[in-house]
Design an enzyme around this catalytic site. Structure first.
Site, PDB file in Angstrom:
ATOM      1  N   GLY A  23       0.794  -1.221   0.000  1.00 26.33           N
ATOM      2  CA  GLY A  23       0.000   0.000   0.000  1.00 26.33           C
ATOM      3  C   GLY A  23       0.822   1.264   0.000  1.00 26.33           C
ATOM      4  O   GLY A  23       0.368   2.315  -0.470  1.00 26.33           O
ATOM      5  N   ASN A  24       2.077   1.194   0.502  1.00 27.23           N
ATOM      6  CA  ASN A  24       2.925   2.392   0.517  1.00 27.23           C
ATOM      7  C   ASN A  24       3.294   2.852  -0.889  1.00 27.23           C
ATOM      8  O   ASN A  24       3.724   3.985  -1.076  1.00 27.23           O
ATOM      9  CB  ASN A  24       4.193   2.132   1.330  1.00 27.23           C
ATOM     10  CG  ASN A  24       5.061   1.034   0.750  1.00 27.23           C
ATOM     11  OD1 ASN A  24       4.551  -0.005   0.347  1.00 27.23           O
ATOM     12  ND2 ASN A  24       6.357   1.251   0.714  1.00 27.23           N
ATOM     13  N   LYS A 132     -11.485 -10.111   8.898  1.00 23.14           N
ATOM     14  CA  LYS A 132     -10.668  -9.106   8.221  1.00 23.14           C
ATOM     15  C   LYS A 132     -11.367  -7.750   8.283  1.00 23.14           C
ATOM     16  O   LYS A 132     -12.399  -7.540   7.642  1.00 23.14           O
ATOM     17  CB  LYS A 132     -10.447  -9.516   6.765  1.00 23.14           C
ATOM     18  CG  LYS A 132      -9.663  -8.500   5.932  1.00 23.14           C
ATOM     19  CD  LYS A 132      -8.224  -8.409   6.355  1.00 23.14           C
ATOM     20  CE  LYS A 132      -7.438  -7.507   5.407  1.00 23.14           C
ATOM     21  NZ  LYS A 132      -6.027  -7.382   5.808  1.00 23.14           N
ATOM     22  N   LYS A 215      -3.350 -10.229  -0.703  1.00 18.27           N
ATOM     23  CA  LYS A 215      -2.675  -9.926  -1.966  1.00 18.27           C
ATOM     24  C   LYS A 215      -1.339 -10.636  -2.092  1.00 18.27           C
ATOM     25  O   LYS A 215      -0.913 -10.959  -3.207  1.00 18.27           O
ATOM     26  CB  LYS A 215      -2.476  -8.425  -2.118  1.00 18.27           C
ATOM     27  CG  LYS A 215      -1.419  -7.847  -1.205  1.00 18.27           C
ATOM     28  CD  LYS A 215      -0.892  -6.523  -1.692  1.00 18.27           C
ATOM     29  CE  LYS A 215       0.171  -5.986  -0.757  1.00 18.27           C
ATOM     30  NZ  LYS A 215       1.411  -6.784  -0.788  1.00 18.27           N
ATOM     31  N   LYS A 277       3.169 -12.133   4.241  1.00 25.63           N
ATOM     32  CA  LYS A 277       4.296 -11.919   3.332  1.00 25.63           C
ATOM     33  C   LYS A 277       5.302 -13.055   3.442  1.00 25.63           C
ATOM     34  O   LYS A 277       5.804 -13.569   2.429  1.00 25.63           O
ATOM     35  CB  LYS A 277       4.958 -10.570   3.626  1.00 25.63           C
ATOM     36  CG  LYS A 277       4.060  -9.378   3.337  1.00 25.63           C
ATOM     37  CD  LYS A 277       4.668  -8.088   3.801  1.00 25.63           C
ATOM     38  CE  LYS A 277       3.814  -6.892   3.399  1.00 25.63           C
ATOM     39  NZ  LYS A 277       2.404  -6.997   3.818  1.00 25.63           N
TER      40      LYS A 277
END
Length: 314
Positions: A23-24, A132, A215, A277
């Site tokens: 998102g950054n 979520k 994602k 991640k």
């Protein structure tokens, strides 16, 4: 010469790289997501990507969409008494196209966006216990009103927030289109936000579902589908860290998948941040990828060279 260009120059030329942008890469440093902020952030991120392409690497991109979906959800909520709210899968599709257009404009050249669907199992346990959180905080009165629209809301320290399921991705349905465009020389943007979540009904027809797909897990699946050799997960920290937030914090450099799997199983990586991640990096390498790297956006060139970030190898 900048650090990233130095790193790119020594990387193995001709890698098939899938980059998952966090998102950054889509918002200003303070997290604001106005159109101008998003445009500027994407243009900055693409400067690193174009350096990789210029160095001869074949690049496929995917990205997060949390702030963008959050904005659409807020518009739905504020206008719920005027126009019917659109379902969450529609929000995912809209943000894929919007962010993809910004990326195309910043990249130029041969680039394409594929609005991508990700198959999930309607019987996934996540649908029985949505956890979520998405969107902004509201009062209990507002939450109860939205529950009347079929949504699930829970109370947090800062107020009430909508929660949805985050099921396991089973298949990137449009991966063949992504692979064909990649083979034709396009830099492809696909599976944004994990992909538009869809499931098959009893008749085998596809329909959108109210869910959010991680994602990074979707990126690992897409990377395998397009036969990427390197998966780069670009986030806002330079490396994964063992003992994060403690006096014994230790950043992880090069690590084998087996070693990292042990650390992951021991609970060193938070489920809502670094955990997915790490899991995505492990899945990619364990299922045939050459290497996966978790690193900051500015270091993606060095990451492809194996010289930055948490580098996971077989």
């Amino acid at each position: 010469m900048s650090r990233i260009r130095q790193a790119v120059s020594v990387a193995r030329v001709g890698e098939r790289v899938l980059i998952a942008l966090g998102g950054n890469a889509m918002t200003a440093p303070d997290g604001s997501a106005s159109p101008d902020d998003q445009r500027g952030a994407v243009e900055g991120a693409m400067s690193h990507v174009t350096a990789l392409i210029a160095a001869g690497h074949q690049v496929t991109l995917t990205h997060g969409n949390g702030p963008q979906v959050g904005n659409l959800i807020l518009k739905n909520q504020l206008a719920a008494d005027v126009v019917p709210p659109v379902p969450l899968d529609w929000c995912g599709a809209q943000t894929q196209a919007t962010i993809g257009t910004l990326v195309l404009n910043a990249l130029g050249g041969r680039a394409a966006v594929v609005v991508t669907r990700t198959l999930v199992d309607p019987a996934d346990p996540a649908f029985r216990d949505p956890v979520k959180p998405i969107g902004r905080y509201f009062t209990e009165a507002d939450a109860r009103r939205f529950e009347g629209l079929g949504q699930t809301w829970r109370r947090f320290d800062r107020g009430w927030r909508r929660v949805v399921a985050s099921p396991e991705p089973l298949e990137i349905l449009d991966a063949p289109a992504v692979a064909a465009l990649t083979a034709a020389g396009f830099t492809v943007v696909a599976a944004g936000g994990g992909g538009v979540p869809v499931a098959r009904d009893a008749a085998g027809r596809l329909t959108g579902v109210e869910a959010v797909i991680d994602k990074d897990l979707a990126a690992a699946m897409l990377a395998r589908a397009v036969r990427a050799t390197v998966l780069v997960i670009a986030t806002d920290v330079p490396r994964a860290v063992v003992g994060f937030g403690t006096a014994h914090a230790r950043p992880i450099g090069s690590v084998t998948a087996a070693e990292l799997r042990v650390l992951h199983a021991a609970g060193h990586f938070a489920g809502g941040s670094m955990g997915p991640k790490v899991e995505a990096a492990l899945r990619f390498v364990e299922q045939g990828g050459d290497q996966a790297v978790i690193t900051s956006l500015g270091d993606i060139g060095a990451a492809v060279a194996g010289q930055a970030g948490t580098v996971v190898r077989k």
